[in-house]
Design a protein around this motif. Structure first.
Motif, PDB file in Angstrom:
ATOM      1  N   SER A   1       0.836  -1.212   0.000  1.00  0.00           N
ATOM      2  CA  SER A   1       0.000   0.000   0.000  1.00  0.00           C
ATOM      3  C   SER A   1       0.868   1.259   0.000  1.00  0.00           C
ATOM      4  O   SER A   1       0.494   2.281  -0.568  1.00  0.00           O
ATOM      5  CB  SER A   1      -0.900   0.033   1.225  1.00  0.00           C
ATOM      6  N   ILE A   2       2.049   1.173   0.639  1.00  0.00           N
ATOM      7  CA  ILE A   2       2.935   2.340   0.667  1.00  0.00           C
ATOM      8  C   ILE A   2       3.577   2.526  -0.712  1.00  0.00           C
ATOM      9  O   ILE A   2       3.651   3.641  -1.227  1.00  0.00           O
ATOM     10  CB  ILE A   2       3.976   2.208   1.800  1.00  0.00           C
ATOM     11  N   THR A   3       3.964   1.418  -1.319  1.00  0.00           N
ATOM     12  CA  THR A   3       4.564   1.510  -2.657  1.00  0.00           C
ATOM     13  C   THR A   3       3.564   2.082  -3.664  1.00  0.00           C
ATOM     14  O   THR A   3       3.902   2.969  -4.448  1.00  0.00           O
ATOM     15  CB  THR A   3       5.011   0.103  -3.138  1.00  0.00           C
ATOM     16  N   ASP A   4       2.318   1.592  -3.607  1.00  0.00           N
ATOM     17  CA  ASP A   4       1.358   2.116  -4.606  1.00  0.00           C
ATOM     18  C   ASP A   4       0.695   3.409  -4.119  1.00  0.00           C
ATOM     19  O   ASP A   4      -0.263   3.883  -4.705  1.00  0.00           O
ATOM     20  CB  ASP A   4       0.347   1.046  -5.029  1.00  0.00           C
ATOM     21  N   LYS A   5       1.209   3.946  -3.019  1.00  0.00           N
ATOM     22  CA  LYS A   5       0.804   5.258  -2.477  1.00  0.00           C
ATOM     23  C   LYS A   5      -0.673   5.318  -2.051  1.00  0.00           C
ATOM     24  O   LYS A   5      -1.270   6.382  -2.015  1.00  0.00           O
ATOM     25  CB  LYS A   5       1.116   6.384  -3.476  1.00  0.00           C
ATOM     26  N   SER A   6      -1.259   4.174  -1.733  1.00  0.00           N
ATOM     27  CA  SER A   6      -2.633   4.216  -1.228  1.00  0.00           C
ATOM     28  C   SER A   6      -2.615   4.369   0.303  1.00  0.00           C
ATOM     29  O   SER A   6      -3.657   4.556   0.920  1.00  0.00           O
ATOM     30  CB  SER A   6      -3.402   2.961  -1.638  1.00  0.00           C
ATOM     31  N   PHE A   7      -1.433   4.261   0.915  1.00  0.00           N
ATOM     32  CA  PHE A   7      -1.331   4.523   2.352  1.00  0.00           C
ATOM     33  C   PHE A   7      -0.092   5.367   2.632  1.00  0.00           C
ATOM     34  O   PHE A   7       0.985   5.100   2.108  1.00  0.00           O
ATOM     35  CB  PHE A   7      -1.275   3.216   3.154  1.00  0.00           C
ATOM     36  N   ARG A   8      -0.265   6.391   3.462  1.00  0.00           N
ATOM     37  CA  ARG A   8       0.835   7.318   3.759  1.00  0.00           C
ATOM     38  C   ARG A   8       1.895   6.638   4.626  1.00  0.00           C
ATOM     39  O   ARG A   8       1.560   6.088   5.687  1.00  0.00           O
ATOM     40  CB  ARG A   8       0.312   8.519   4.547  1.00  0.00           C
ATOM     41  N   ALA A   9       3.140   6.736   4.187  1.00  0.00           N
ATOM     42  CA  ALA A   9       4.227   6.111   4.935  1.00  0.00           C
ATOM     43  C   ALA A   9       4.375   6.771   6.313  1.00  0.00           C
ATOM     44  O   ALA A   9       4.591   6.089   7.323  1.00  0.00           O
ATOM     45  CB  ALA A   9       5.529   6.221   4.153  1.00  0.00           C
ATOM     46  N   ASP A  10       4.218   8.134   6.362  1.00  0.00           N
ATOM     47  CA  ASP A  10       4.422   8.825   7.654  1.00  0.00           C
ATOM     48  C   ASP A  10       3.384   8.390   8.694  1.00  0.00           C
ATOM     49  O   ASP A  10       3.689   8.254   9.875  1.00  0.00           O
ATOM     50  CB  ASP A  10       4.454  10.353   7.481  1.00  0.00           C
ATOM     51  N   LEU A  11       2.155   8.135   8.218  1.00  0.00           N
ATOM     52  CA  LEU A  11       1.135   7.670   9.158  1.00  0.00           C
ATOM     53  C   LEU A  11       1.450   6.240   9.595  1.00  0.00           C
ATOM     54  O   LEU A  11       1.366   5.903  10.781  1.00  0.00           O
ATOM     55  CB  LEU A  11      -0.260   7.727   8.510  1.00  0.00           C
ATOM     56  N   TYR A  12       1.849   5.428   8.631  1.00  0.00           N
ATOM     57  CA  TYR A  12       2.179   4.031   8.933  1.00  0.00           C
ATOM     58  C   TYR A  12       3.244   3.943  10.039  1.00  0.00           C
ATOM     59  O   TYR A  12       3.098   3.186  10.997  1.00  0.00           O
ATOM     60  CB  TYR A  12       2.646   3.337   7.656  1.00  0.00           C
ATOM     61  N   TYR A  13       4.309   4.768   9.920  1.00  0.00           N
ATOM     62  CA  TYR A  13       5.373   4.687  10.932  1.00  0.00           C
ATOM     63  C   TYR A  13       4.890   5.123  12.308  1.00  0.00           C
ATOM     64  O   TYR A  13       5.377   4.652  13.329  1.00  0.00           O
ATOM     65  CB  TYR A  13       6.606   5.487  10.490  1.00  0.00           C
ATOM     66  N   ARG A  14       3.904   6.020  12.331  1.00  0.00           N
ATOM     67  CA  ARG A  14       3.328   6.428  13.616  1.00  0.00           C
ATOM     68  C   ARG A  14       2.477   5.312  14.204  1.00  0.00           C
ATOM     69  O   ARG A  14       2.504   5.059  15.408  1.00  0.00           O
ATOM     70  CB  ARG A  14       2.432   7.657  13.425  1.00  0.00           C
ATOM     71  N   LEU A  15       1.697   4.671  13.312  1.00  0.00           N
ATOM     72  CA  LEU A  15       0.798   3.609  13.788  1.00  0.00           C
ATOM     73  C   LEU A  15       1.575   2.434  14.361  1.00  0.00           C
ATOM     74  O   LEU A  15       1.178   1.825  15.339  1.00  0.00           O
ATOM     75  CB  LEU A  15      -0.063   3.058  12.632  1.00  0.00           C
ATOM     76  N   GLU A  16       2.684   2.130  13.688  1.00  0.00           N
ATOM     77  CA  GLU A  16       3.393   0.932  14.115  1.00  0.00           C
ATOM     78  C   GLU A  16       4.571   1.226  15.039  1.00  0.00           C
ATOM     79  O   GLU A  16       5.630   0.642  14.907  1.00  0.00           O
ATOM     80  CB  GLU A  16       3.791   0.067  12.919  1.00  0.00           C
ATOM     81  N   GLU A  17       4.323   2.114  16.011  1.00  0.00           N
ATOM     82  CA  GLU A  17       5.356   2.315  17.031  1.00  0.00           C
ATOM     83  C   GLU A  17       5.670   0.963  17.661  1.00  0.00           C
ATOM     84  O   GLU A  17       6.788   0.665  18.019  1.00  0.00           O
ATOM     85  CB  GLU A  17       4.851   3.276  18.105  1.00  0.00           C
ATOM     86  N   TYR A  18       4.623   0.140  17.769  1.00  0.00           N
ATOM     87  CA  TYR A  18       4.837  -1.224  18.261  1.00  0.00           C
ATOM     88  C   TYR A  18       4.019  -2.168  17.378  1.00  0.00           C
ATOM     89  O   TYR A  18       2.802  -2.243  17.505  1.00  0.00           O
ATOM     90  CB  TYR A  18       4.395  -1.339  19.715  1.00  0.00           C
ATOM     91  N   PRO A  19       4.684  -2.875  16.451  1.00  0.00           N
ATOM     92  CA  PRO A  19       3.937  -3.817  15.604  1.00  0.00           C
ATOM     93  C   PRO A  19       3.699  -5.141  16.338  1.00  0.00           C
ATOM     94  O   PRO A  19       4.588  -5.619  17.030  1.00  0.00           O
ATOM     95  CB  PRO A  19       4.876  -4.029  14.403  1.00  0.00           C
ATOM     96  N   LEU A  20       2.500  -5.645  16.230  1.00  0.00           N
ATOM     97  CA  LEU A  20       2.168  -6.895  16.927  1.00  0.00           C
ATOM     98  C   LEU A  20       1.474  -7.847  15.960  1.00  0.00           C
ATOM     99  O   LEU A  20       0.373  -7.558  15.472  1.00  0.00           O
ATOM    100  CB  LEU A  20       1.278  -6.561  18.131  1.00  0.00           C
ATOM    101  N   TYR A  21       2.140  -8.965  15.683  1.00  0.00           N
ATOM    102  CA  TYR A  21       1.630  -9.924  14.708  1.00  0.00           C
ATOM    103  C   TYR A  21       0.765 -10.973  15.404  1.00  0.00           C
ATOM    104  O   TYR A  21       1.167 -11.554  16.398  1.00  0.00           O
ATOM    105  CB  TYR A  21       2.831 -10.586  14.020  1.00  0.00           C
ATOM    106  N   ILE A  22      -0.432 -11.190  14.871  1.00  0.00           N
ATOM    107  CA  ILE A  22      -1.300 -12.239  15.413  1.00  0.00           C
ATOM    108  C   ILE A  22      -1.322 -13.383  14.389  1.00  0.00           C
ATOM    109  O   ILE A  22      -1.797 -13.192  13.262  1.00  0.00           O
ATOM    110  CB  ILE A  22      -2.753 -11.732  15.662  1.00  0.00           C
ATOM    111  N   PRO A  23      -0.815 -14.550  14.765  1.00  0.00           N
ATOM    112  CA  PRO A  23      -0.677 -15.624  13.774  1.00  0.00           C
ATOM    113  C   PRO A  23      -2.014 -16.228  13.355  1.00  0.00           C
ATOM    114  O   PRO A  23      -2.945 -16.295  14.162  1.00  0.00           O
ATOM    115  CB  PRO A  23       0.170 -16.672  14.518  1.00  0.00           C
ATOM    116  N   PRO A  24      -2.103 -16.660  12.086  1.00  0.00           N
ATOM    117  CA  PRO A  24      -3.340 -17.328  11.658  1.00  0.00           C
ATOM    118  C   PRO A  24      -3.477 -18.682  12.333  1.00  0.00           C
ATOM    119  O   PRO A  24      -2.477 -19.243  12.815  1.00  0.00           O
ATOM    120  CB  PRO A  24      -3.150 -17.480  10.144  1.00  0.00           C
ATOM    121  N   LEU A  25      -4.685 -19.215  12.348  1.00  0.00           N
ATOM    122  CA  LEU A  25      -4.934 -20.467  13.068  1.00  0.00           C
ATOM    123  C   LEU A  25      -4.103 -21.616  12.489  1.00  0.00           C
ATOM    124  O   LEU A  25      -3.671 -22.501  13.223  1.00  0.00           O
ATOM    125  CB  LEU A  25      -6.432 -20.791  12.999  1.00  0.00           C
TER     126      LEU A  25
END
Ligand code: ATP
Length: 486
Positions: A295-319
């Protein structure tokens, strides 16, 4: 080789070099690591720089005196035992020190044996306190995450990370497929934070239109647009003092992304139709099932917002990445659904349980929950013989071209027919599930019939009979390029 126990560290803060040397000598003899400080300032510096287990503190020292050091220790929330050793016995001072949390108040000269006992007791008491604190934390966490069932290492890792971050104010970005439990995690993080007394506001960004998004998120004033008949506080304002959970944040329009970024940076929002800004105190937890790099590459999501959102990335594994959780979750949903609906709990046939483990679960825990509920409703004679594939399963159902064994088109597993008679429906479902289980296991066993039969809990001759009945030929083609040749 056994690990050697590290000696405990005792800090001696005293302006007399004679006392420091004597103490150092004695402590070393008693098996402690002794370090020293010649005044209050250097004592504080040492406490800041290295872990200390016990502090032996003189009261009359240059620069900062012992009382100042003691109050600094408590202000910092340090829990180490502080033993006051002073030249003059002063009852009111002793009382004050004990009130400030000193462990013991001794007057010089202190007998070696007495100091030895006091040090030992102080250390075992503080060790006990630490253990209690750890247990307390575990209990709190257990309670907070009790809704999140499962004990697989992959899920435990996510829970441990959530516990690490929950007490902070960091923005958390939950990443995981739909139905993995992201909302449950968001709630647990809120309830484990200092904001737990405040609101927890959830918004599904995919469900709000971009025209309404601004007013819903930031609010509006009366008359701001046609239909705005009253002032309205948006979701950010409603979350003041608490947590705002933006689910499916990847679906947010660029225009709203810019406004959310501003709200995050400034911690201020502006209602639609209003000039003044309002301060809001919120913590942001967001969730997505998307890969943001695209989404960042195709510019549909702002990189600056993304970096703010993911101050702490947390992955939830699929079943499917936590196989160990499938059966405990199935059993939990079975009990929960039956209890909530006053139904007798049916037993699950072993082959039905086996089929749960071989399914890829594209809809994750939500899909499992739905399948169990539906199976309870269709169970005959208190027994679940098989599970009904969900509509969403159709996507994951192997098609002839993707199967390791050739399957005639007419026998390809399908989801339940639209609305046949109950008996016919059940038979069709059973047939589908059986076919699915055989195909999956056969593929897993690389086309080995004996191993497939063993895993399915049937004899080899029964497997061959069943394969014939489903129109499965033995011509195995594991590599994709071979598949069509069957
Ligand atoms: N580990 C779990 N233990 C018990 N129930 C769970 C667990 N994970 C998910 N669930 C249940 O599965 C359903 C889906 O969970 P949830 O809504 O939290 O998933 P999600 O990842 O936020 O989904 P989506 O991305 O579609 O919003 C809910 O009913 C939830 O209670």
């Amino acid at each position: 080789m056994a690990l050697q126990k590290q000696p405990k560290t005792v800090l001696v803060a005293d302006d007399s070099s004679v006392i420091r040397t004597l103490m150092q000598h004695l402590l070393k003899k008693l098996g402690y690591r002794a370090i020293t400080a010649e005044n209050g300032t250097s004592c504080i510096r040492t406490l800041e720089e290295e872990p200390v287990d016990v502090l032996l503190l003189d009261l009359n020292m240059p620069e900062k005196d012992g009382m100042e050091v003691l109050s600094w220790v408590r202000e910092q929330g340090m829990t180490l035992p502080v033993i006051i050793i002073t030249a003059l016995e002063d009852v009111s001072q002793a009382v004050q020190c004990m009130k400030m949390g000193a462990y013991e108040y001794l007057t010089k000269p202190v007998e070696n044996e007495r100091l030895e006992i006091i040090l030992r007791n102080a250390l075992s008491e503080s060790c006990l306190k630490e253990k209690v604190a750890v247990l307390e934390k575990e209990l709190i966490a257990k309670d907070l995450f009790r809704e999140i069932r499962g004990n697989s290492p992959a899920l435990r890792r996510s829970i441990d990370q959530a516990m690490q971050v929950m007490e902070t104010d960091m923005n958390v970005l939950l990443n995981g497929e739909s139905g993995t439990g992201k909302e449950l995690f968001a709630k647990a993080i809120h309830h484990g934070s200092r904001r737990k007394g405040g609101p927890f506001v959830t918004i599904n960004c995919a469900a709000i239109s971009s025209e309404l998004a601004e007013s819903l998120l930031f609010g509006h004033t009366k008359g701001a647009f046609t239909g705005a008949t009253a002032d309205h506080a948006g979701y950010f304002e409603q979350a003041d003092g608490g947590t705002i959970f933006l689910d499916e944040i990847g679906d947010m329009s660029l225009d709203i992304q810019a406004k959310v970024l501003r709200a995050l940076q400034e911690k201020k929002i502006r209602r639609v139709g209003e000039k003044k800004e309002r301060a809001v105190d919120f913590r942001l937890v967001s969730a997505t099932h998307r890969d943001f790099s695209q989404s960042i590459t195709d510019k549909s999501f702002r990189a600056d917002l993304y970096y703010r959102l993911e101050e702490y990335p947390l992955y939830i594994p699929p079943l499917r990445e936590r196989q160990e959780d499938i059966i405990p979750l199935a059993e939990h949903f079975l009990q929960e659904f039956c209890k909530a609906n006053g139904l007798d709990t049916p037993v699950i046939a072993p082959e039905a349980l086996l089929s749960l483990q071989s399914h890829p679960w594209p809809g994750n825990v939500r899909e499992l929950q739905n399948i169990i509920r539906r199976a309870v409703l269709t169970a005959g004679e208190g027994r679940i013989a098989s599970f009904m594939p969900q509509g969403s399963q159709q996507k994951s159902t192997p098609q002839p071209s993707s199967l390791p064994i050739s399957v005639p088109a007419e026998t390809t597993p399908t989801s339940a027919p639209v609305k046949p008679e109950r008996g016919t429906e059940n038979q069709a479902i059973l047939k589908d599930i059986e076919l699915q289980a055989i195909v999956d296991t056969y593929r897993e066993c690389g086309g080995n019939q004996s191993r497939t039969a063993e895993l399915l809990g049937i004899s080899r001759s029964t497997l061959i009979r069943k394969m014939k009945r489903h129109g499965l030929t033995r011509s195995v083609s594991i590599a994709p390029a071979d598949r069509k040749s069957d």
